[in-house]
Design an enzyme around this catalytic site. Sequence first.
Site, PDB file in Angstrom:
ATOM      1  N   HIS A   1     -46.700 -51.947  49.262  1.00 44.93           N
ATOM      2  CA  HIS A   1     -48.108 -52.230  49.154  1.00 44.93           C
ATOM      3  C   HIS A   1     -48.613 -52.665  50.714  1.00 44.93           C
ATOM      4  O   HIS A   1     -49.514 -53.103  50.822  1.00 44.93           O
ATOM      5  CB  HIS A   1     -48.475 -53.270  48.346  1.00 44.93           C
ATOM      6  N   HIS A   2     -47.828 -52.367  51.672  1.00 42.19           N
ATOM      7  CA  HIS A   2     -48.138 -52.945  53.082  1.00 42.19           C
ATOM      8  C   HIS A   2     -49.400 -52.317  53.589  1.00 42.19           C
ATOM      9  O   HIS A   2     -50.073 -52.763  54.348  1.00 42.19           O
ATOM     10  CB  HIS A   2     -47.086 -52.938  54.178  1.00 42.19           C
TER      11      HIS A   2
ATOM     12  N   LYS B   1     -48.601 -43.811  47.944  1.00 44.35           N
ATOM     13  CA  LYS B   1     -48.898 -42.213  48.007  1.00 44.35           C
ATOM     14  C   LYS B   1     -47.181 -41.700  47.712  1.00 44.35           C
ATOM     15  O   LYS B   1     -46.590 -41.960  48.053  1.00 44.35           O
ATOM     16  CB  LYS B   1     -49.371 -41.976  49.247  1.00 44.35           C
TER      17      LYS B   1
ATOM     18  N   LYS C   1     -41.418 -42.555  55.295  1.00 41.21           N
ATOM     19  CA  LYS C   1     -41.984 -41.213  55.766  1.00 41.21           C
ATOM     20  C   LYS C   1     -43.557 -41.648  56.302  1.00 41.21           C
ATOM     21  O   LYS C   1     -43.717 -40.912  57.378  1.00 41.21           O
ATOM     22  CB  LYS C   1     -41.978 -40.166  54.632  1.00 41.21           C
TER      23      LYS C   1
ATOM     24  N   ASP D   1     -47.515 -41.894  60.920  1.00 41.54           N
ATOM     25  CA  ASP D   1     -48.486 -42.690  60.816  1.00 41.54           C
ATOM     26  C   ASP D   1     -49.660 -42.059  59.908  1.00 41.54           C
ATOM     27  O   ASP D   1     -50.830 -41.941  60.236  1.00 41.54           O
ATOM     28  CB  ASP D   1     -49.097 -42.449  62.188  1.00 41.54           C
TER      29      ASP D   1
ATOM     30  N   LYS E   1     -43.781 -43.074  44.089  1.00 40.26           N
ATOM     31  CA  LYS E   1     -43.345 -41.739  43.416  1.00 40.26           C
ATOM     32  C   LYS E   1     -43.412 -41.903  41.908  1.00 40.26           C
ATOM     33  O   LYS E   1     -43.094 -42.875  41.511  1.00 40.26           O
ATOM     34  CB  LYS E   1     -41.672 -41.435  43.943  1.00 40.26           C
TER      35      LYS E   1
ATOM     36  N   SER F   1     -51.737 -33.984  52.553  1.00 39.51           N
ATOM     37  CA  SER F   1     -52.081 -34.848  51.487  1.00 39.51           C
ATOM     38  C   SER F   1     -53.154 -35.804  51.937  1.00 39.51           C
ATOM     39  O   SER F   1     -54.224 -36.036  51.300  1.00 39.51           O
ATOM     40  CB  SER F   1     -51.165 -35.609  50.652  1.00 39.51           C
TER      41      SER F   1
HETATM   42  N1  GLU Z   1     -43.899 -34.974  47.410  1.00 38.41           N
HETATM   43  C1  GLU Z   1     -44.048 -34.628  48.564  1.00 38.41           C
HETATM   44  C2  GLU Z   1     -43.159 -35.463  49.238  1.00 38.41           C
HETATM   45  O1  GLU Z   1     -42.042 -35.925  48.865  1.00 38.41           O
HETATM   46  C3  GLU Z   1     -45.490 -35.021  48.828  1.00 38.41           C
HETATM   47  C4  GLU Z   1     -45.863 -36.309  48.563  1.00 38.41           C
HETATM   48  C5  GLU Z   1     -47.617 -36.328  48.821  1.00 38.41           C
HETATM   49  O2  GLU Z   1     -48.187 -35.715  49.255  1.00 38.41           O
HETATM   50  O3  GLU Z   1     -48.050 -37.535  48.311  1.00 38.41           O
HETATM   51  O4  GLU Z   1     -43.320 -35.715  50.416  1.00 38.41           O
END
Ligand code: GLU
Length: 484
Positions: free
Chosen positions: A77-78, A83, A107, A112, A119, A375
Amino acid sequence: MAASAKKGASQSSHFPGHNPFLESVNAYFDKAASIMDIPQGLLDQIRACNSVYYMQFPVRIKGGIQVIQAWRAEHSHHKLPTKGGIRYAMTVDQEEVQALAALMTYKCAVVDVPFGGGKGGIRIDPKQYTEEELERITRRYTVELIKKNFIGASVDVPAPDYGTGPREMAWIADTYQAMVQDDINALGCVTGKPVGQGGVRGRTAATGRGLFFAVREAVNDPKLMKKLKMSTGLSDKRVIVQGFGNVGYYAAKFLHEAGATVVGVIEWDGAIVNPKGIDINALQAHRMATGSITGFAGCKTIKDGNSVLEHECDILVPAALESQIHKGNAAKIKAKIIAEGANGPITSEAEPILLKKGILVMPDMFVNAGGVVVSYFEWLKNLSHVRFGRMDKRFEEGSNMRIVDTVERLTGKSLTLAERQVIARGADEEDLVNSGLEDTMIDSYHTIGEIYFGNPKVKDMRTAAFVSSINKIATSYMSLGIFP
Ligand code: GLU
């Protein structure tokens, strides 16, 4: 960075889990952390998974009731929202979801994108359900997430992953909008939606396109190619792709269209090979018509698809699932570069074997980040409630036209209408999305490259990416004032 506390002093430095994927992700993290000057407590916090929600819910399936198991993990949560995608597969369990959520944190930092990692997963084989049943399962899962505040544009934003796509994202957005009526940013609760339902153009191809940009940048880097004793450019590169889903298909397509020779494609039901090259667009048409890549004209079909991972090639793109290259097959891999399209396709036991052979591993957290980059653009579009390019496209066209007019007047030469249109065209949404993605991938490549070539303690590209990522997350925690 502040002086480090004694490394290994913390209780949680040895993770007790037994899931090889989660162990791999943590082992890679620890390897990078061990050469960084960051206090152990901060490293522990960065690595720890902040929250996991495990749920079981009943869904009416084929006249009976089935209890479905599902998870959502918020790793860090930093930055908010968290996402990451939602996976539908029988491999889903808590530790798999945690490993994938952790990778999302690293990632996002590498490229950035200002999100924490998350997930989700539902333990089902989607092929066993009708569309209507999948819709019921997806909508019920969304309701569970809403009830526990595990979804929302400012909280946690799912996206597609293995076994899900725009259709599932549309169901999630619709359920959320129906239940949370006072959220003006409701559409930003999920990304990867169809364009007609708040999605952004270019999202579907984004992960494969991002992989292409990453690989193109690497093979055009003279310093890297010299180190690998390879020539620069894509035109003499032979590629094998594992997985012909959303990531593998687009990666293969863009590499093929840029002049690389795709000599093998591996799917769950077999592989096809052709040393002269496979036309990826024709292969896709064959797959659409027959339901499989096997039997494609001009190619040899190989039943044991994964054996093709060990064939001669320059660039291997594992773009299916985790742990595909393990200590059992690593020594037999002949590729010179492995670009990780999937999340975690190489186990931490296999990687030293590959590195010893001089193979360059381009890590997942960078190579497959294109999906989350776009995204991010989709989420920005949802929050701003305006399509990219809407405000400036026509203005840009007008300015370009005035430049063309001036050049024509000064030179006395005139362009054809078609030439004028090509030069003057203003950027539309897809142009802007693809250009933002290209810029991000190129920039990130060079940030990682500086660490890879510039830090004598860093011996491989994954460690370089982790060092970049961990540094950014640590800085972020410090600016929050949580750590001194
Ligand atoms: N599932 C993708 C990943 O592993 C996309 C994640 C996203 O767009 O939030 O990077």
